[in-house]
Design a protein around this motif. Structure first.
Motif, PDB file in Angstrom:
ATOM      1  N   ARG A  50       0.830  -1.212   0.000  1.00 54.36           N
ATOM      2  CA  ARG A  50       0.000   0.000   0.000  1.00 54.36           C
ATOM      3  C   ARG A  50       0.861   1.257   0.000  1.00 54.36           C
ATOM      4  N   PHE A  51       1.902   1.259   0.839  1.00 50.91           N
ATOM      5  CA  PHE A  51       2.781   2.417   0.895  1.00 50.91           C
ATOM      6  C   PHE A  51       3.563   2.555  -0.404  1.00 50.91           C
ATOM      7  N   LEU A  52       3.952   1.442  -0.985  1.00 44.22           N
ATOM      8  CA  LEU A  52       4.701   1.473  -2.241  1.00 44.22           C
ATOM      9  C   LEU A  52       3.899   2.184  -3.324  1.00 44.22           C
ATOM     10  N   GLY A  53       2.599   1.945  -3.347  1.00 45.63           N
ATOM     11  CA  GLY A  53       1.746   2.632  -4.313  1.00 45.63           C
ATOM     12  C   GLY A  53       1.713   4.131  -4.085  1.00 45.63           C
ATOM     13  N   LEU A  54       1.582   4.544  -2.818  1.00 43.41           N
ATOM     14  CA  LEU A  54       1.607   5.973  -2.494  1.00 43.41           C
ATOM     15  C   LEU A  54       2.941   6.593  -2.882  1.00 43.41           C
ATOM     16  N   PHE A  55       3.995   5.878  -2.563  1.00 42.23           N
ATOM     17  CA  PHE A  55       5.351   6.365  -2.791  1.00 42.23           C
ATOM     18  C   PHE A  55       5.652   6.483  -4.278  1.00 42.23           C
ATOM     19  N   ARG A  56       5.308   5.454  -5.021  1.00 45.15           N
ATOM     20  CA  ARG A  56       5.575   5.420  -6.466  1.00 45.15           C
ATOM     21  C   ARG A  56       4.929   6.609  -7.174  1.00 45.15           C
ATOM     22  N   ASP A  57       3.718   6.963  -6.745  1.00 41.13           N
ATOM     23  CA  ASP A  57       3.001   8.082  -7.357  1.00 41.13           C
ATOM     24  C   ASP A  57       3.690   9.420  -7.112  1.00 41.13           C
ATOM     25  N   ARG A  58       4.526   9.499  -6.106  1.00 33.25           N
ATOM     26  CA  ARG A  58       5.172  10.759  -5.745  1.00 33.25           C
ATOM     27  C   ARG A  58       6.613  10.870  -6.223  1.00 33.25           C
ATOM     28  N   LEU A  59       7.145   9.824  -6.827  1.00 33.89           N
ATOM     29  CA  LEU A  59       8.517   9.866  -7.338  1.00 33.89           C
ATOM     30  C   LEU A  59       8.579  10.643  -8.642  1.00 33.89           C
ATOM     31  N   PRO A  60       9.522  11.557  -8.750  1.00 32.27           N
ATOM     32  CA  PRO A  60       9.699  12.253 -10.023  1.00 32.27           C
ATOM     33  C   PRO A  60      10.131  11.261 -11.112  1.00 32.27           C
ATOM     34  N   PRO A  61       9.793  11.510 -12.358  1.00 34.87           N
ATOM     35  CA  PRO A  61      10.157  10.586 -13.447  1.00 34.87           C
ATOM     36  C   PRO A  61      11.656  10.288 -13.520  1.00 34.87           C
ATOM     37  N   ALA A  62      12.496  11.276 -13.234  1.00 30.21           N
ATOM     38  CA  ALA A  62      13.945  11.051 -13.297  1.00 30.21           C
ATOM     39  C   ALA A  62      14.395  10.026 -12.264  1.00 30.21           C
ATOM     40  N   VAL A  63      13.759  10.023 -11.110  1.00 29.48           N
ATOM     41  CA  VAL A  63      14.095   9.047 -10.070  1.00 29.48           C
ATOM     42  C   VAL A  63      13.448   7.707 -10.395  1.00 29.48           C
ATOM     43  N   ARG A  64      12.219   7.729 -10.846  1.00 30.42           N
ATOM     44  CA  ARG A  64      11.497   6.502 -11.172  1.00 30.42           C
ATOM     45  C   ARG A  64      12.255   5.682 -12.213  1.00 30.42           C
ATOM     46  N   SER A  65      12.910   6.357 -13.139  1.00 28.04           N
ATOM     47  CA  SER A  65      13.654   5.639 -14.181  1.00 28.04           C
ATOM     48  C   SER A  65      14.893   4.941 -13.629  1.00 28.04           C
ATOM     49  N   ARG A  66      15.324   5.326 -12.435  1.00 29.82           N
ATOM     50  CA  ARG A  66      16.516   4.712 -11.827  1.00 29.82           C
ATOM     51  C   ARG A  66      16.180   3.595 -10.857  1.00 29.82           C
ATOM     52  N   VAL A  67      14.892   3.322 -10.670  1.00 27.48           N
ATOM     53  CA  VAL A  67      14.481   2.255  -9.755  1.00 27.48           C
ATOM     54  C   VAL A  67      14.745   0.912 -10.435  1.00 27.48           C
ATOM     55  N   ALA A  68      15.671   0.154  -9.847  1.00 27.05           N
ATOM     56  CA  ALA A  68      16.049  -1.138 -10.406  1.00 27.05           C
ATOM     57  C   ALA A  68      15.106  -2.243  -9.945  1.00 27.05           C
ATOM     58  N   ALA A  69      14.538  -2.078  -8.738  1.00 26.73           N
ATOM     59  CA  ALA A  69      13.648  -3.114  -8.213  1.00 26.73           C
ATOM     60  C   ALA A  69      12.734  -2.528  -7.149  1.00 26.73           C
ATOM     61  N   GLU A  70      11.566  -3.121  -7.039  1.00 27.39           N
ATOM     62  CA  GLU A  70      10.615  -2.798  -5.974  1.00 27.39           C
ATOM     63  C   GLU A  70      10.251  -4.106  -5.300  1.00 27.39           C
ATOM     64  N   ILE A  71      10.404  -4.147  -3.995  1.00 33.20           N
ATOM     65  CA  ILE A  71      10.050  -5.338  -3.223  1.00 33.20           C
ATOM     66  C   ILE A  71       8.893  -4.949  -2.328  1.00 33.20           C
ATOM     67  N   ASP A  72       7.731  -5.501  -2.606  1.00 30.37           N
ATOM     68  CA  ASP A  72       6.513  -5.089  -1.906  1.00 30.37           C
ATOM     69  C   ASP A  72       6.215  -5.998  -0.718  1.00 30.37           C
ATOM     70  N   LYS A  73       7.032  -5.858   0.318  1.00 24.84           N
ATOM     71  CA  LYS A  73       6.843  -6.596   1.566  1.00 24.84           C
ATOM     72  C   LYS A  73       7.102  -5.649   2.728  1.00 24.84           C
ATOM     73  N   ASP A  74       6.505  -5.961   3.846  1.00 21.13           N
ATOM     74  CA  ASP A  74       6.670  -5.149   5.047  1.00 21.13           C
ATOM     75  C   ASP A  74       7.885  -5.641   5.824  1.00 21.13           C
ATOM     76  N   PHE A  75       8.892  -4.810   5.920  1.00 18.34           N
ATOM     77  CA  PHE A  75      10.110  -5.168   6.635  1.00 18.34           C
ATOM     78  C   PHE A  75      10.246  -4.428   7.957  1.00 18.34           C
ATOM     79  N   ALA A  76       9.154  -3.866   8.449  1.00 20.84           N
ATOM     80  CA  ALA A  76       9.183  -3.197   9.746  1.00 20.84           C
ATOM     81  C   ALA A  76       9.557  -4.214  10.818  1.00 20.84           C
ATOM     82  N   HIS A  77      10.386  -3.794  11.734  1.00 17.37           N
ATOM     83  CA  HIS A  77      10.822  -4.628  12.863  1.00 17.37           C
ATOM     84  C   HIS A  77      11.614  -5.848  12.415  1.00 17.37           C
ATOM     85  N   ARG A  78      12.232  -5.763  11.259  1.00 20.60           N
ATOM     86  CA  ARG A  78      13.087  -6.847  10.773  1.00 20.60           C
ATOM     87  C   ARG A  78      14.534  -6.392  10.858  1.00 20.60           C
TER      88      ARG A  78
END
Length: 96
Positions: A50-78
Motif C-alpha cells: 500500500r505504501f509502495l503505491g503511495l510512494f511510487r506516485d510521488r517519485l519524479p520521473p527522473a528518479v522513477r527511471s533509476r528504480v532497479a527493483a521494488e520489493i513489496d513486503k513489510d520489513f518493519a521490525h526486521r
C-alpha cells in the motif's frame, strides 16, 4: 440534519493516519530525489504494498527511471540481515 426530501448531506471523517502516510511518502520521495541527484547508483525500494503505491506516485520521473527493483513486503521490525537477504533473493530471482 433534516429528513425532509430525498437529499442527504454527509462529510466523511478525515483519516489522519492515512493523511500522515501520504505526507510521509511525499517527504521520503523528495529526500530520495535529492539523494539521487548526487548518487549514480540504482535504487531498490522495499515497502509494504500500500505504501509502495503511495510512494511510487510521488517519485519524479527522473528518479522513477533509476528504480532497479521494488520489493513489496513489510520489513518493519526486521533486522538488516533480513533486508539484505530479501534484496539478494530478489536479485537472484531476476537473474534466472
Amino acid at each position: 440534519f433534516q429528513s425532509v426530501g430525498k437529499r442527504r448531506g454527509s462529510v466523511a471523517q478525515t483519516d489522519w493516519h492515512e493523511q500522515g502516510e501520504v505526507e510521509f511518502a511525499g517527504h521520503v520521495a523528495m529526500l530520495l530525489s535529492e539523494a539521487a541527484e548526487t548518487c549514480g547508483a540504482d535504487i531498490i525500494i522495499l515497502a509494504p504494498p500500500r505504501f509502495l503505491g503511495l510512494f511510487r506516485d510521488r517519485l519524479p520521473p527522473a528518479v522513477r527511471s533509476r528504480v532497479a527493483a521494488e520489493i513489496d513486503k513489510d520489513f518493519a521490525h526486521r533486522s538488516a540481515d533480513d533486508i539484505v537477504a530479501a534484496i539478494d533473493a530478489h536479485v537472484a530471482s531476476r537473474r534466472g
